[in-house]
Design a protein around this motif. Structure first.
Motif, PDB file in Angstrom:
ATOM      1  N   UNK A  64       0.886  -1.242  -0.007  1.00  0.00           N
ATOM      2  CA  UNK A  64       0.141  -0.027   0.096  1.00  0.00           C
ATOM      3  C   UNK A  64       0.732   1.438   0.128  1.00  0.00           C
ATOM      4  N   UNK A  65       2.083   1.245   0.604  1.00  0.00           N
ATOM      5  CA  UNK A  65       2.818   2.277   0.580  1.00  0.00           C
ATOM      6  C   UNK A  65       3.488   2.583  -0.784  1.00  0.00           C
ATOM      7  N   UNK A  66       3.836   1.576  -1.686  1.00  0.00           N
ATOM      8  CA  UNK A  66       4.136   1.630  -2.933  1.00  0.00           C
ATOM      9  C   UNK A  66       3.365   2.183  -4.040  1.00  0.00           C
ATOM     10  N   UNK A  67       1.984   1.881  -3.641  1.00  0.00           N
ATOM     11  CA  UNK A  67       0.853   2.038  -4.471  1.00  0.00           C
ATOM     12  C   UNK A  67       0.046   3.467  -4.185  1.00  0.00           C
ATOM     13  N   UNK A  68       0.854   4.489  -3.787  1.00  0.00           N
ATOM     14  CA  UNK A  68       0.073   5.801  -3.059  1.00  0.00           C
ATOM     15  C   UNK A  68      -0.670   6.387  -4.346  1.00  0.00           C
ATOM     16  N   UNK A  69      -0.070   6.470  -5.447  1.00  0.00           N
ATOM     17  CA  UNK A  69      -0.310   7.183  -6.703  1.00  0.00           C
ATOM     18  C   UNK A  69      -1.202   6.346  -7.286  1.00  0.00           C
ATOM     19  N   UNK A  70      -2.446   6.395  -7.543  1.00  0.00           N
ATOM     20  CA  UNK A  70      -3.205   5.471  -8.361  1.00  0.00           C
ATOM     21  C   UNK A  70      -3.840   6.341  -9.778  1.00  0.00           C
ATOM     22  N   UNK A  71      -3.301   7.512  -9.782  1.00  0.00           N
ATOM     23  CA  UNK A  71      -3.849   8.031 -11.214  1.00  0.00           C
ATOM     24  C   UNK A  71      -5.232   8.234 -11.088  1.00  0.00           C
ATOM     25  N   UNK A  72      -6.024   8.538 -10.383  1.00  0.00           N
ATOM     26  CA  UNK A  72      -7.360   8.915  -9.929  1.00  0.00           C
ATOM     27  C   UNK A  72      -8.189   7.652 -10.258  1.00  0.00           C
ATOM     28  N   UNK A  73      -7.599   6.469  -9.921  1.00  0.00           N
ATOM     29  CA  UNK A  73      -8.373   5.272 -10.180  1.00  0.00           C
ATOM     30  C   UNK A  73      -9.713   5.191  -9.030  1.00  0.00           C
ATOM     31  N   UNK A  74     -10.700   5.038  -9.630  1.00  0.00           N
ATOM     32  CA  UNK A  74     -11.866   4.721  -8.709  1.00  0.00           C
ATOM     33  C   UNK A  74     -11.763   3.407  -8.145  1.00  0.00           C
ATOM     34  N   UNK A  75     -11.884   3.396  -6.607  1.00  0.00           N
ATOM     35  CA  UNK A  75     -11.753   2.264  -5.982  1.00  0.00           C
ATOM     36  C   UNK A  75     -13.145   2.016  -5.175  1.00  0.00           C
ATOM     37  N   UNK A  76     -13.847   0.973  -5.530  1.00  0.00           N
ATOM     38  CA  UNK A  76     -15.057   0.729  -4.736  1.00  0.00           C
ATOM     39  C   UNK A  76     -14.638  -0.201  -3.420  1.00  0.00           C
ATOM     40  N   UNK A  77     -15.219   0.118  -2.285  1.00  0.00           N
ATOM     41  CA  UNK A  77     -15.149  -0.648  -1.117  1.00  0.00           C
ATOM     42  C   UNK A  77     -16.292  -0.542  -0.235  1.00  0.00           C
ATOM     43  N   UNK A  78     -16.556  -1.519   0.287  1.00  0.00           N
ATOM     44  CA  UNK A  78     -17.722  -1.719   1.232  1.00  0.00           C
ATOM     45  C   UNK A  78     -17.221  -1.915   2.724  1.00  0.00           C
ATOM     46  N   UNK A  79     -17.851  -1.078   3.597  1.00  0.00           N
ATOM     47  CA  UNK A  79     -17.420  -1.357   5.151  1.00  0.00           C
ATOM     48  C   UNK A  79     -18.955  -1.602   5.769  1.00  0.00           C
ATOM     49  N   UNK A  80     -18.734  -2.445   6.749  1.00  0.00           N
ATOM     50  CA  UNK A  80     -19.944  -2.956   7.545  1.00  0.00           C
ATOM     51  C   UNK A  80     -19.484  -2.554   8.886  1.00  0.00           C
ATOM     52  N   UNK A  81     -20.561  -1.818   9.535  1.00  0.00           N
ATOM     53  CA  UNK A  81     -20.555  -1.328  10.832  1.00  0.00           C
ATOM     54  C   UNK A  81     -21.807  -2.022  11.495  1.00  0.00           C
ATOM     55  N   UNK A  82     -21.520  -2.724  12.844  1.00  0.00           N
ATOM     56  CA  UNK A  82     -22.343  -3.365  13.453  1.00  0.00           C
ATOM     57  C   UNK A  82     -22.486  -2.959  14.840  1.00  0.00           C
ATOM     58  N   UNK A  83     -23.587  -2.833  15.346  1.00  0.00           N
ATOM     59  CA  UNK A  83     -23.694  -2.370  16.776  1.00  0.00           C
ATOM     60  C   UNK A  83     -24.561  -3.256  17.518  1.00  0.00           C
ATOM     61  N   UNK A  84     -23.987  -3.961  18.461  1.00  0.00           N
ATOM     62  CA  UNK A  84     -24.818  -4.765  19.268  1.00  0.00           C
ATOM     63  C   UNK A  84     -25.912  -3.916  20.186  1.00  0.00           C
ATOM     64  N   UNK A  85     -27.146  -4.128  20.173  1.00  0.00           N
ATOM     65  CA  UNK A  85     -28.287  -3.550  21.078  1.00  0.00           C
ATOM     66  C   UNK A  85     -28.126  -4.210  22.396  1.00  0.00           C
ATOM     67  N   UNK A  86     -27.940  -5.419  22.583  1.00  0.00           N
ATOM     68  CA  UNK A  86     -27.998  -6.185  23.916  1.00  0.00           C
ATOM     69  C   UNK A  86     -26.727  -6.936  23.895  1.00  0.00           C
ATOM     70  N   UNK A  87     -26.211  -6.684  25.105  1.00  0.00           N
ATOM     71  CA  UNK A  87     -24.804  -7.436  25.507  1.00  0.00           C
ATOM     72  C   UNK A  87     -25.079  -8.112  26.804  1.00  0.00           C
ATOM     73  N   UNK A  88     -25.304  -9.569  26.666  1.00  0.00           N
ATOM     74  CA  UNK A  88     -25.586 -10.213  27.840  1.00  0.00           C
ATOM     75  C   UNK A  88     -24.270 -10.887  28.470  1.00  0.00           C
ATOM     76  N   UNK A  89     -24.113 -10.941  29.702  1.00  0.00           N
ATOM     77  CA  UNK A  89     -22.786 -11.645  30.298  1.00  0.00           C
ATOM     78  C   UNK A  89     -23.469 -12.881  31.117  1.00  0.00           C
TER      79      UNK A  89
END
Length: 92
Positions: A64-89
Motif C-alpha cells: 500500500x505504501x508503494x501504490x500511493x499514486x493510483x492516478x485517479x483510479x476509482x476504488x469501490x469498497x464496502x464497510x460494514x459497521x455493526x452495533x450490538x443492542x443487547x450485551x448479555x454476560x
C-alpha cells in the motif's frame, strides 16, 4: 512474457513480483499489476536479487505504501459497521 501478463487480470489488490534476468547472477525484481481490467499493465522496479547479496529492496516492502499514486483510479469498497443492542454476560 509481457504479452502473457497483459492477458491476465492482475488487479490492484494482487501481489505479483516478476524476476527478470539482467546477468548470469543478477535479477531485477518488478512488481506488476493493473489499475483496472481494461488498462495496461503497470510495472515498477522494487529491487534486485543477486547471488552474493540476496534480495535488496529499493522501495517499501509494504504494498500500500508503494501504490500511493493510483492516478485517479476509482476504488469501490464496502464497510460494514455493526452495533450490538443487547450485551448479555453469563457468569455460570
Amino acid at each position: 512474457m509481457d504479452a502473457l501478463l497483459e492477458n491476465l487480470n492482475i488487479l490492484l489488490d494482487s501481489d505479483v513480483t516478476i524476476a527478470r534476468r539482467v546477468s548470469e547472477k543478477t535479477f531485477l525484481l518488478l512488481e506488476v499489476y493493473k489499475r483496472r481490467a481494461i488498462e495496461g499493465l503497470v510495472k515498477k522496479r522494487i529491487g534486485d536479487w543477486s547471488e552474493g547479496r540476496g534480495v535488496r529492496l529499493t522501495t517499501s516492502p509494504v504494498i500500500s505504501a508503494r501504490r500511493l499514486n493510483l492516478h485517479k483510479t476509482l476504488i469501490k469498497a464496502v464497510m460494514v459497521v455493526s452495533v450490538y443492542k443487547y450485551f448479555v454476560l453469563n457468569f455460570s
